[in-house]
Every structure is written in structure tokens, then in C-alpha cells.
Design a protein around this motif. Sequence first.
Motif, PDB file in Angstrom:
ATOM      1  N   LEU A 220       8.405  -9.109 -22.065  1.00 28.24           N
ATOM      2  CA  LEU A 220       8.996  -8.260 -21.038  1.00 28.24           C
ATOM      3  C   LEU A 220       7.909  -7.557 -20.234  1.00 28.24           C
ATOM      4  N   ALA A 221       8.134  -7.437 -18.930  1.00 31.43           N
ATOM      5  CA  ALA A 221       7.152  -6.776 -18.054  1.00 31.43           C
ATOM      6  C   ALA A 221       6.958  -5.326 -18.496  1.00 31.43           C
ATOM      7  N   PRO A 222       5.766  -4.778 -18.287  1.00 29.97           N
ATOM      8  CA  PRO A 222       5.509  -3.379 -18.645  1.00 29.97           C
ATOM      9  C   PRO A 222       6.421  -2.420 -17.880  1.00 29.97           C
ATOM     10  N   LEU A 223       6.605  -1.237 -18.437  1.00 29.71           N
ATOM     11  CA  LEU A 223       7.487  -0.246 -17.829  1.00 29.71           C
ATOM     12  C   LEU A 223       7.065   0.079 -16.405  1.00 29.71           C
ATOM     13  N   HIS A 224       5.758   0.222 -16.142  1.00 31.53           N
ATOM     14  CA  HIS A 224       5.336   0.608 -14.799  1.00 31.53           C
ATOM     15  C   HIS A 224       5.661  -0.474 -13.773  1.00 31.53           C
ATOM     16  N   VAL A 225       5.686  -1.741 -14.219  1.00 30.10           N
ATOM     17  CA  VAL A 225       6.065  -2.829 -13.300  1.00 30.10           C
ATOM     18  C   VAL A 225       7.560  -2.744 -12.997  1.00 30.10           C
ATOM     19  N   VAL A 226       8.365  -2.501 -14.038  1.00 30.44           N
ATOM     20  CA  VAL A 226       9.813  -2.359 -13.835  1.00 30.44           C
ATOM     21  C   VAL A 226      10.101  -1.195 -12.888  1.00 30.44           C
ATOM     22  N   GLN A 227       9.397  -0.092 -13.077  1.00 28.95           N
ATOM     23  CA  GLN A 227       9.593   1.062 -12.201  1.00 28.95           C
ATOM     24  C   GLN A 227       9.195   0.748 -10.766  1.00 28.95           C
ATOM     25  N   ARG A 228       8.121  -0.029 -10.598  1.00 25.52           N
ATOM     26  CA  ARG A 228       7.694  -0.398  -9.241  1.00 25.52           C
ATOM     27  C   ARG A 228       8.742  -1.264  -8.559  1.00 25.52           C
ATOM     28  N   VAL A 229       9.312  -2.214  -9.311  1.00 26.78           N
ATOM     29  CA  VAL A 229      10.358  -3.076  -8.753  1.00 26.78           C
ATOM     30  C   VAL A 229      11.582  -2.246  -8.374  1.00 26.78           C
ATOM     31  N   MET A 230      11.944  -1.288  -9.225  1.00 24.14           N
ATOM     32  CA  MET A 230      13.098  -0.435  -8.921  1.00 24.14           C
ATOM     33  C   MET A 230      12.839   0.470  -7.724  1.00 24.14           C
ATOM     34  N   SER A 231      11.584   0.841  -7.493  1.00 23.73           N
ATOM     35  CA  SER A 231      11.285   1.675  -6.324  1.00 23.73           C
ATOM     36  C   SER A 231      11.478   0.884  -5.034  1.00 23.73           C
TER      37      SER A 231
ATOM     38  N   ASN B  59      13.756  -1.730  -4.887  1.00 24.99           N
ATOM     39  CA  ASN B  59      15.205  -1.951  -4.837  1.00 24.99           C
ATOM     40  C   ASN B  59      15.833  -1.377  -6.104  1.00 24.99           C
ATOM     41  N   PRO B  60      16.453  -0.187  -6.030  1.00 22.38           N
ATOM     42  CA  PRO B  60      17.024   0.446  -7.220  1.00 22.38           C
ATOM     43  C   PRO B  60      18.127  -0.369  -7.890  1.00 22.38           C
ATOM     44  N   ASP B  61      18.712  -1.337  -7.154  1.00 24.80           N
ATOM     45  CA  ASP B  61      19.759  -2.173  -7.749  1.00 24.80           C
ATOM     46  C   ASP B  61      19.187  -3.174  -8.754  1.00 24.80           C
ATOM     47  N   SER B  62      17.867  -3.195  -8.918  1.00 29.33           N
ATOM     48  CA  SER B  62      17.238  -4.236  -9.730  1.00 29.33           C
ATOM     49  C   SER B  62      17.522  -4.096 -11.222  1.00 29.33           C
ATOM     50  N   VAL B  63      17.842  -2.912 -11.706  1.00 31.50           N
ATOM     51  CA  VAL B  63      18.116  -2.726 -13.130  1.00 31.50           C
ATOM     52  C   VAL B  63      19.414  -1.957 -13.291  1.00 31.50           C
ATOM     53  N   LEU B  64      20.338  -2.525 -14.053  1.00 35.46           N
ATOM     54  CA  LEU B  64      21.600  -1.860 -14.364  1.00 35.46           C
ATOM     55  C   LEU B  64      21.760  -1.826 -15.875  1.00 35.46           C
ATOM     56  N   ALA B  65      22.096  -0.658 -16.385  1.00 30.30           N
ATOM     57  CA  ALA B  65      22.317  -0.494 -17.827  1.00 30.30           C
ATOM     58  C   ALA B  65      23.760  -0.858 -18.175  1.00 30.30           C
TER      59      ALA B  65
ATOM     60  N   ALA C 254       5.129  -7.309  -4.289  1.00 25.18           N
ATOM     61  CA  ALA C 254       6.094  -6.595  -3.446  1.00 25.18           C
ATOM     62  C   ALA C 254       6.474  -7.402  -2.212  1.00 25.18           C
ATOM     63  N   ALA C 255       5.536  -8.206  -1.709  1.00 19.15           N
ATOM     64  CA  ALA C 255       5.795  -8.992  -0.500  1.00 19.15           C
ATOM     65  C   ALA C 255       6.851 -10.066  -0.719  1.00 19.15           C
ATOM     66  N   MET C 256       7.218 -10.331  -1.977  1.00 16.32           N
ATOM     67  CA  MET C 256       8.218 -11.360  -2.261  1.00 16.32           C
ATOM     68  C   MET C 256       9.568 -10.770  -2.674  1.00 16.32           C
ATOM     69  N   LEU C 257       9.696  -9.432  -2.553  1.00 14.95           N
ATOM     70  CA  LEU C 257      10.933  -8.769  -2.973  1.00 14.95           C
ATOM     71  C   LEU C 257      11.662  -8.196  -1.767  1.00 14.95           C
ATOM     72  N   ALA C 258      12.987  -8.241  -1.817  1.00 17.43           N
ATOM     73  CA  ALA C 258      13.828  -7.668  -0.765  1.00 17.43           C
ATOM     74  C   ALA C 258      14.189  -6.234  -1.128  1.00 17.43           C
ATOM     75  N   GLY C 259      14.196  -5.348  -0.144  1.00 18.61           N
ATOM     76  CA  GLY C 259      14.581  -3.963  -0.362  1.00 18.61           C
ATOM     77  C   GLY C 259      16.073  -3.818  -0.568  1.00 18.61           C
ATOM     78  N   GLN C 260      16.513  -2.588  -0.858  1.00 18.51           N
ATOM     79  CA  GLN C 260      17.913  -2.350  -1.223  1.00 18.51           C
ATOM     80  C   GLN C 260      18.878  -2.715  -0.101  1.00 18.51           C
ATOM     81  N   HIS C 261      18.477  -2.526   1.138  1.00 20.98           N
ATOM     82  CA  HIS C 261      19.385  -2.796   2.253  1.00 20.98           C
ATOM     83  C   HIS C 261      19.058  -4.107   2.963  1.00 20.98           C
ATOM     84  N   GLU C 262      18.238  -4.947   2.327  1.00 17.08           N
ATOM     85  CA  GLU C 262      17.947  -6.274   2.858  1.00 17.08           C
ATOM     86  C   GLU C 262      18.728  -7.311   2.062  1.00 17.08           C
TER      87      GLU C 262
END
Length: 385
Positions: free
Chosen positions: A35-46, A48-54, A97-105
Motif C-alpha cells: 500500500l502507498a505511504p500515508l503521505h502519498v494517499v494524502q497528496r492524492v486526496m488533496s 481529489n478528495p473523492d479518491s478515498v471513501l471509508a 499529479a500531472a496524471m490525476l484529474a481534480g475533483q471537478h474534472e
Amino acid sequence: MLRVDRIARHLVVFMPAPDDLRRLIEDARTDLPDLAPLHVVQRVMSINPDSVLAIAQKHNFDAARPQGDGFVACLMLNAAGLAALKTGTLDVSDPPAAMLAGQHERPAGIYVWAVYARRRLAGGVSLVFDRLSSPTYRGVDFYARAATPEGADLLTTLGFTVRKTGCVDLYHFARGPKTEAAPLYDSHKPGGAGTSVAVARNLEDLSRVIALRAAVYMAEQACPYEEEFDGNDLSATHLIGYVGDEPAGCLRIRFFADFAKIERLAVRAEFRNTRLAFALVRAGIELARVKGYRRLYGHAQKRLVGFWSRFGFRIFDGAQELVFSDFDYVEMLLEAEPHPQAIGLGADPYVIIRPEGRWHRAGTLDRSRSRAVTRPSVDRTVAAR
């Protein structure tokens, strides 16, 4: 096929708080050492916050202190990210980051990055997929790789198909364009068979409602006219239930600050052997949830408490018993899950101005936006000066 309706009663999905996310990632690392480190998960969520759902079991869930029992993490990939995924060159352990879409994209593809959902929680994956069905994500295909044999079984069960990408199996779930079924509250089509429901939209519809309630409440229950038609009918939404093309039942909904009141359910005697009463109540609940209401309130005749309990209504702590129009009633409350397409601030403004209960289809004002801006009344006034 994803059958969210079968599991939604037992699970909830929500965005985890930072401390809960940290705990979930630590717990998951036992089963998912890569599993990716916590700081990577947090960066991805920053990005696009929809990236992780509990995911949590509903009977353990406390909205005041939400804690997940598992989670689903996704990478919202733009076109470059999806191309890299398909060629096997995307570094999913530290996605650029250049390969990820933001929350409203709108993403080009959604990669199921990690699933930590033991036993009964596995059904929560379908709930997450259903949550990712807003206009931004609707129709976007899912992709995944299986980290464990159990993961491969789950993906297959959910409807993913597999193909080789280099030396790795890439799973794919197609969500291409499709015709969505009409909502329960807008299911009536003239000439159709069976039971259906529609929102009252004009004076003729309101006349149908008056006739139905007069037949049930005034004729059968001897309710006085001024008690049945209580001054609230022009400030409410009415649903009409049909059997074929025959108006057979109705329901009224009134909206307050933080709750909606379901009331005045009536079905003609000759149609009580149908499921129309159930269709009307379910349609009323769905319409209120789409409008953003999660607390639905009602006064149930005490003899009908069991009927209302079937939809999740309950007699709550402190509920009062009351008597009016010669019947005994008790307060009941339904606390519903958020609707995935609930309309709120930030929704498409053209959706908000559509006719009541027709938010799912383009209306007259949608079509008018194709005309040029001319401001006819203003420009004529200026020209006349």
C-alpha cells in the motif's frame, strides 16, 4: 451486476477524517504491504478528495465520531494517466499529479487503487461505485488490478472483466452511456400498464388529488371538509398514483427547514389490492432525498404503525400521541441516507430551475439557453428614451 440496493441497508460510505484515514492505512498495511505511504494517499486526496471513501457497518456508525471499518481508494486518471495505466507505465505507488484529474474534472478512467474491506464490508465496494455516479463521474469506466486471489474473486463478482497488460492482469468495468430508468416519482407514462407515480403539476392534477382524498377521507372516514382541506395544499408537493391511466391514490409532502413531512396518503378502496400505497411512499421518500432531506417525519394512525415501519419510520424518543379528525396518531421519523444525486448548492443551475420532480431531464429553460442574449424588454426601454 452491481446490486447496491441489497447492501445499502447495512453499510455506509463517507469521506474519512485525517485521523481516521491514518488509522485505516495503518490497519490495511497488514493485509496490503505494498500500500502507498500515508503521505502519498494524502497528496492524492488533496488533488481529489473523492479518491478515498471509508466504509462502516451501519449499526456501528456514529455520525458525531465517524470511524471506518474499511475503505476504497481510487485514482481519478486524466487521459495521460489512463494511457499510462494501459501501457503498464503508471507508477501507482506514487502517481504523478500531472496524471490525476481534480475533483471537478471529468476523469478519463477511475483506477481502483486499493480495497480494504473484509468479509461483509466487501459489499461496500459497490456502494462506493454508486457514490461515484454524479454527473462528473457518470459513465466513466473503472479499472483495477488484483493484489490477492480474494481481490480477483471480488472484482469478478462485481462484473469486472480481465485482460493482459504486459505481464499484469488489468480488470475493466465498463460504465458506458446508458438510458437511466425514470425515478420513482416520475414513472407514469400515459397508456402504460401497472402502477406508476407522477408529480402533480397543474390544476387538473390538483383536481385529481382533491377527488381522491374526498373519496377516501371524506366519504370513507367521515372527515369534515375543512379538516381534510386544511390550507396546506397550495404550499405542498403532491404525488399521484396511477393504475394504468386511472388516478388511484395520492400523497402529500411538505418541506420545512431540516425535515420533510410525508402525509395524506390515500388509495381508493378498489385499488387497495395493488402495491400502489408502497409505490407512493417510496416515491415520496426518494423525492425528498433528492431535494436533500434526510429526516422525514409523519403522523401515523396508530393502527398503521406497522405499515410505516416497513419503510424505516420509527416511533422516536419523546414522540407524542395525538388525536385529530376522530383518529389516534403517533409521531414517526425516518432518518435516511444521503441521496447520491441530491440537489444542493453547487449543482448545475439548469437542474435547479427544472420543473419539480423532473430534475433528471432537460426542460424548457435548458433549451432556451441556445438563443442569443438579447434582453428584449431592457433594450426596448433604452431605445425608446
